[in-house]
Design an enzyme around this catalytic site. Sequence first.
Site, short mmCIF file in Angstrom:
data_model
loop_
_atom_site.label_atom_id
_atom_site.label_comp_id
_atom_site.label_asym_id
_atom_site.label_seq_id
_atom_site.Cartn_x
_atom_site.Cartn_y
_atom_site.Cartn_z
N GLU A 72 22.94 -15.22 20.25
CA GLU A 72 22.26 -15.99 19.06
C GLU A 72 21.02 -17.13 19.77
OE1 GLU A 72 24.95 -17.66 16.38
OE2 GLU A 72 24.82 -15.95 15.31
N GLU B 149 27.16 -9.30 13.51
CA GLU B 149 28.17 -10.24 12.89
C GLU B 149 27.97 -10.36 11.38
OE1 GLU B 149 28.61 -14.18 14.83
OE2 GLU B 149 28.24 -13.32 16.70
C1 GAL Z 1 27.71 -17.20 15.49
C2 GAL Z 1 28.23 -16.88 16.65
C3 GAL Z 1 30.03 -16.48 16.91
C4 GAL Z 1 30.76 -17.42 15.98
C5 GAL Z 1 30.08 -17.25 14.58
C6 GAL Z 1 30.94 -18.25 13.71
O1 GAL Z 1 26.79 -17.82 15.08
O2 GAL Z 1 27.55 -15.86 17.29
O3 GAL Z 1 30.07 -16.51 18.32
O4 GAL Z 1 30.37 -18.64 16.64
O5 GAL Z 1 28.80 -17.80 14.58
O6 GAL Z 1 32.16 -17.96 13.79
#
Ligand code: GAL
Length: 846
Positions: A184, A253
């Site tokens: 990110e 994600e």
């Molecule tokens: C994203 C990040 C993850 C985790 C998630 C929130 O931005 O890539 O590693 O932090 O947010 O749980």
Amino acid sequence: MGKRIMLLLLMVVFLGVVTTTSFAVNNVTYDHRALVIDGKRRVLVSGSIHYPRSTPEMWADLIQKSKDGGLDIIETYIFWDLHEPVQGQYDFSGRKDLVKFVKLVGEAGLYVHLRIGPYVCAEWNYGGFPLWLHFVPGIKFRTDNKPFKEEMQRFTAYIVDLMKKNNLYGSQGGPIILSQIENEYGNIDSAYGSAAKSYIKWAANMAVSLDTGVPWVMCQQADAPDPIINTCNGFYCDQFTPNSNQKPKLWTENWSGWFSAFGSPIPYRPVEDLAFAVARFYQRGGTMQNYYMYHGGTNFDHTSGGPFITTTYDYDAPIDEYGIVRQPKWGHLKDVHKAIKLCEAALVATDPVYSSLGPNLEATMYKTDSGLCAAFLANVGTQSDATVKFNGNSYQLPAWSVSILPDCKNVVLNTAKINSMAMLPKFIPQSVKYNLDSSGDIASTWSWFREPVGISKTKTLVKPGLLEQINTTADKSDYLWYSSSIIIKYGESLLQNGSQTVLHVESLGHGLHAFINGKLIATRFAPTGNHKISVDIPATLNPGKNTVDLLSLTVGLANYGAFYELAGAGVTGPVSLRSSNGGLTLDLSSQPWTYQIGLKGEDLDLSSGSSSLWDSSSFPKNQPLTWYKTLFDAPDGNDPLALDFTGMGKGEAWVNGQSIGRYWPALSSPDSGCTDYCNYKGPYKSNKCLKKCGKPSQELYHVPRSWVKPSGNVLVVFEEIGGDPTKISFTTKQVGSICSHVSESHPPPVDMWNTDQTGKKSVPTLSLECPSSNQVISSIKFVSFGTPQGSCGSYAHGTCRSLQAQKIVQKACVGARSCNIGVSVATFGDPCIGVKKSLAVEAICG
Ligand code: GAL
């Protein structure tokens, strides 16, 4: 060699091959539609399980439950700080056994997505970077500079080599089909100016040069250079498009819930919304999505990021912190995955064709000349259900839902209609079995050690002025003592009658205990969102020498944001004494301070339970800075175990020398912000659905079963603010009831559709299954066919009900591990003609 020996040898070789190549992937590439595995485009479902957030003893079961839930891929980050705690010294033992984890996933027949980072965020201490990295001369994290790039490349190459040595990449016949570099960066790169551009180009080239033979991704990186695939992270990714029409649409994600912080309520995400997001993604051309998290697990030890990330990383994931499937989330998503897999052939064969069916109503078809056809019908409106016409048929589409039609005709699943059963987990209190003496007094089984106030070690540091904490401790401990003294002359205005003295302290956080002349005068923690502390504490001084001891502490180091590594912590000042009537102010900031990194108890290794300094006389309760120790027998059985710290304040606990993490039951979340009912319709965000307002964020702390033996276990607790350890208790997590509520208008279950391609003969079916294979349904707590109301654990009859329902369900289910019941008047008769009916059942497994 005899024939039999030859045969045996051949079998051994064959079995060996079977276990290590249960996949036999040879070639992974991609095109605009999908990842292409051995020449075949694939529709894939993935889930995150971070190996150090559970134990190796739990891994096989978690992986199997993931497979049963319909996953194809397990995704994990790599945690640099765990693997290289000291520069150049690597550790892959126990929970850090990455190779073992990857192999286990492979042996289960699943693929692996290895997100190396090595910056990972992940609510992990310091975003996964080891602290020593900060001290590399000239280094700037995550931007274009030689020291950082050298270290990042060295570690990334180390991991890639380790995987290659073990033949774990798809290109070598292993399970790894994808790797991630950075994480990110696109969210924060503007803060790094033009160096960000050259850094990301370098990172891409560096990764590609490592020659893994499988594709690389960068998430949230719109400018990811070719051939790296840029991917999406978020609660929804259906609107995302990759930066080239040669790259597939991947979602790295999909947040299945959200993380929790001490002092905040607990977020959860309704499965109807999660399923909607998943189905929308595949509807709109996506071919791989990953649940972050599928099993969140536990932040043992000091691994949680911060500040203030809780020890639980449950995440409202489909498999809960303890490794038990969360229902109906796990089951409903499993049904969604099945429905999507039924569409796979059509999805990978062609591109989607969209058409509008009205405002907020969208149909998508994947149709080929060869006769394949799959369709998705979506109602993205948040208010009104709709009836739509598609291909000449009529379909009912609830608001905020997607229907999946693997043959462009029959609906096998609607994301808002849950067919899967619910489960009510219950925590069963277990009394701790102490070795009680004849007095029966629990306190007598505890011994204790009082952490001295101020400097107690011989190894200290004296410096003029106030030092930033993380630079001083290098995170070797959460604690740093700042000690100084001041001589007050008799008659000085600070001591004069009517003038109260005030100690003013400013700190970058995260917590502070202030002592004057050895006496605790204040405990403060930085408010959530603002990590700074500024306090004025009434203090009483004496003529002569007065000591000022400030114990500053961190609660997990920052893990997110541009330059997060520079956020700092500790008492950076000013620190002053002044009289409250506006008289004299004495600034202590730049005078000499003595520093002690960590606690005496840490130096003495009290956490292991050994040491001869434990005291057993006159047990102290509710005292700050106190270490406690006891011996206990583990509760019987194999159910997951937790310690209930209600009654304790804040601190850390160790079972048989292993840290189960920081505990903080004394901190409650604010009273407001939670709702009894979470409306899944409409865009989700992390604070939309919250629970535990006005309650401690976390009372229960997971103790992995493999860490305890039947008897003679050592529990050590360091209590920072004061608590009563005799109130600590155990609970085991078990499944209470299993429930299901299915309506006559549900589509028949996906499974049945597959064997009955007409979709007409099957009826909506209610299915129940006890979670463990050695259980059967022992009783039926509630049954109603008619118009029942409520949810699992609190169902109630409506005005219409069949009087035979109880008998019918009992006959079908009691004594069996699982049962299926047709939800129709054919099974139950019709208690109210013309009324839409449903069947609700609550059963107990035993
Ligand atoms: C994203 C990040 C993850 C985790 C998630 C929130 O931005 O890539 O590693 O932090 O947010 O749980």
